[in-house]
Design an enzyme around this catalytic site. Structure first.
Site, PDB file in Angstrom:
ATOM      1  N   LYS A  69     -13.567-102.657 -30.884  1.00  0.00           N
ATOM      2  CA  LYS A  69     -14.409-103.301 -31.952  1.00  0.00           C
ATOM      3  C   LYS A  69     -15.516-104.326 -31.214  1.00  0.00           C
ATOM      4  CE  LYS A  69     -10.936-102.383 -35.304  1.00  0.00           C
ATOM      5  NZ  LYS A  69     -10.292-102.405 -36.823  1.00  0.00           N
ATOM      6  N   GLU A 126     -14.773 -98.947 -40.860  1.00  0.00           N
ATOM      7  CA  GLU A 126     -15.720-100.045 -40.805  1.00  0.00           C
ATOM      8  C   GLU A 126     -17.359 -99.471 -40.805  1.00  0.00           C
ATOM      9  OE1 GLU A 126     -13.801-102.145 -37.471  1.00  0.00           O
ATOM     10  OE2 GLU A 126     -11.991-102.515 -38.675  1.00  0.00           O
ATOM     11  N   GLU A 133      -6.655 -92.985 -40.073  1.00  0.00           N
ATOM     12  CA  GLU A 133      -6.439 -94.545 -40.424  1.00  0.00           C
ATOM     13  C   GLU A 133      -6.582 -94.955 -41.698  1.00  0.00           C
ATOM     14  OE1 GLU A 133      -7.652 -96.500 -36.417  1.00  0.00           O
ATOM     15  OE2 GLU A 133      -9.307 -96.190 -37.775  1.00  0.00           O
ATOM     16  N   SER A 172      -2.719-101.171 -37.579  1.00  0.00           N
ATOM     17  CA  SER A 172      -1.842-102.044 -37.195  1.00  0.00           C
ATOM     18  C   SER A 172      -0.617-101.532 -36.357  1.00  0.00           C
ATOM     19  CB  SER A 172      -1.115-102.858 -38.398  1.00  0.00           C
ATOM     20  OG  SER A 172      -2.140-103.381 -39.185  1.00  0.00           O
TER      21      SER A 172
HETATM   22  P1  PGA Z   1      -5.886-102.143 -35.973  1.00  0.00           P
HETATM   23  O1  PGA Z   1      -7.333-101.481 -35.918  1.00  0.00           O
HETATM   24  O2  PGA Z   1      -5.052-101.633 -34.994  1.00  0.00           O
HETATM   25  O3  PGA Z   1      -6.298-103.525 -35.706  1.00  0.00           O
HETATM   26  O4  PGA Z   1      -5.328-102.277 -37.482  1.00  0.00           O
HETATM   27  C1  PGA Z   1      -7.159 -99.896 -35.838  1.00  0.00           C
HETATM   28  C2  PGA Z   1      -8.621 -99.504 -35.937  1.00  0.00           C
HETATM   29  O5  PGA Z   1      -9.386 -99.962 -36.845  1.00  0.00           O
HETATM   30  O6  PGA Z   1      -8.978 -98.341 -35.306  1.00  0.00           O
END
Ligand code: PGA
Length: 249
Positions: A11, A96, A166, A212
């Site tokens: 990210k 996102e 996801e 997560s």
């Molecule tokens: P996270 O994010 O492992 O921090 O939950 C996963 C992602 O957004 O690809």
């Protein structure tokens, strides 16, 4: 047997010097894995990541791109630009980006085709919100994202598309889907791909779980019949923690 791909999604994190130190620590920790290891870094870190990953088993990916080759699109980066510096993977349609940057199933589909056209390996994200899951609409939502996002590909293109399931409620929240729920949803995704492209092609598509994932739950998730690895956000930022996830299976 499909191989497992474990991809880190950094990210909007890490400066170039932090990227270089990450790789110094991470490279020796994952050198023996049979899994495919990918780091999806911010644009400004990509070049440093590519240099750091030279002569290693680690591949580099971007987190987004435009679908056009070039033109008047201020602030955007094209598939050709990524390819030219040695990027091999690209995340498309992350929740996102759907939530904050107006990504839709239509733009996902355009980007997916553009990625294939230059030989980038796309990781297409799909997933439902908590409200959609609780109201029993998860299957419908995810199926629609697959139907629209993955349409009009050649057999070769669909077989080399990676999908990341996801659930939005599991991203960055510390809440993970149960391994059974994740596996079941991934089966729905594969069924829909089978409806669109036939069983032979659907069986080749690598489908990851994301949300997560951490070293404490990676093994049980990745051992499920239909989960072909993971897309990992927060836990991919630390070399030690991410190496444990890569080496979990
Ligand atoms: P996270 O994010 O492992 O921090 O939950 C996963 C992602 O957004 O690809």
């Amino acid at each position: 047997m499909r191989k497992k791909i474990i991809a880190g999604n950094w990210k909007m994190n890490k400066l170039p010097n932090e990227t270089i130190s990450f790789f110094e620590e991470f490279v020796p920790l994952v050198k023996d894995t049979k899994n495919e290891v990918v780091i999806c870094a911010p644009y400004t870190d990509l070049f440093y990541a590519i240099l750091s990953a030279q002569n290693t088993n680690i591949k580099i990916g971007a987190q987004n791109m435009h679908w056009e080759e070039n033109g008047a699109y201020t602030g955007e980066v094209s598939p050709q630009m990524l390819k030219a510096i040695g990027v091999e993977y690209v995340i498309i349609g992350h929740s996102e980006r759907r939530q904050y940057f107006a990504e839709t199933d239509e733009t996902v589909n355009k980007k997916l085709k553009a990625a294939h056209n230059v030989g980038l390996k796309p990781i297409v994200c799909v997933g439902e919100s908590l409200e959609q899951r609780e109201s029993g609409n998860a299957k419908e939502i995810v199926t629609k994202q697959v139907k629209m996002g993955l349409k009009d590909l050649t057999n070769e293109q669909i077989a080399s598309t990676i999908v990341a399931y996801e659930p939005i409620w599991a991203i960055g929240t510390g809440k993970t889907a149960t391994k059974e729920d994740a596996n079941e949803t991934i089966k729905w995704i594969r069924e829909e791909i089978e409806n669109m492209y036939g069983k032979e092609n659907a069986d080749k598509v690598i489908i990851q779980y994301g949300g997560s994932v951490k070293s404490s739950n990676a093994k049980e998730l990745f051992e499920m019949s239909d989960i072909d690895g993971g897309l990992v956000g927060g836990a991919s930022l630390k070399p030690d923690e991410f190496s444990k996830i890569v080496n979990a299976v």
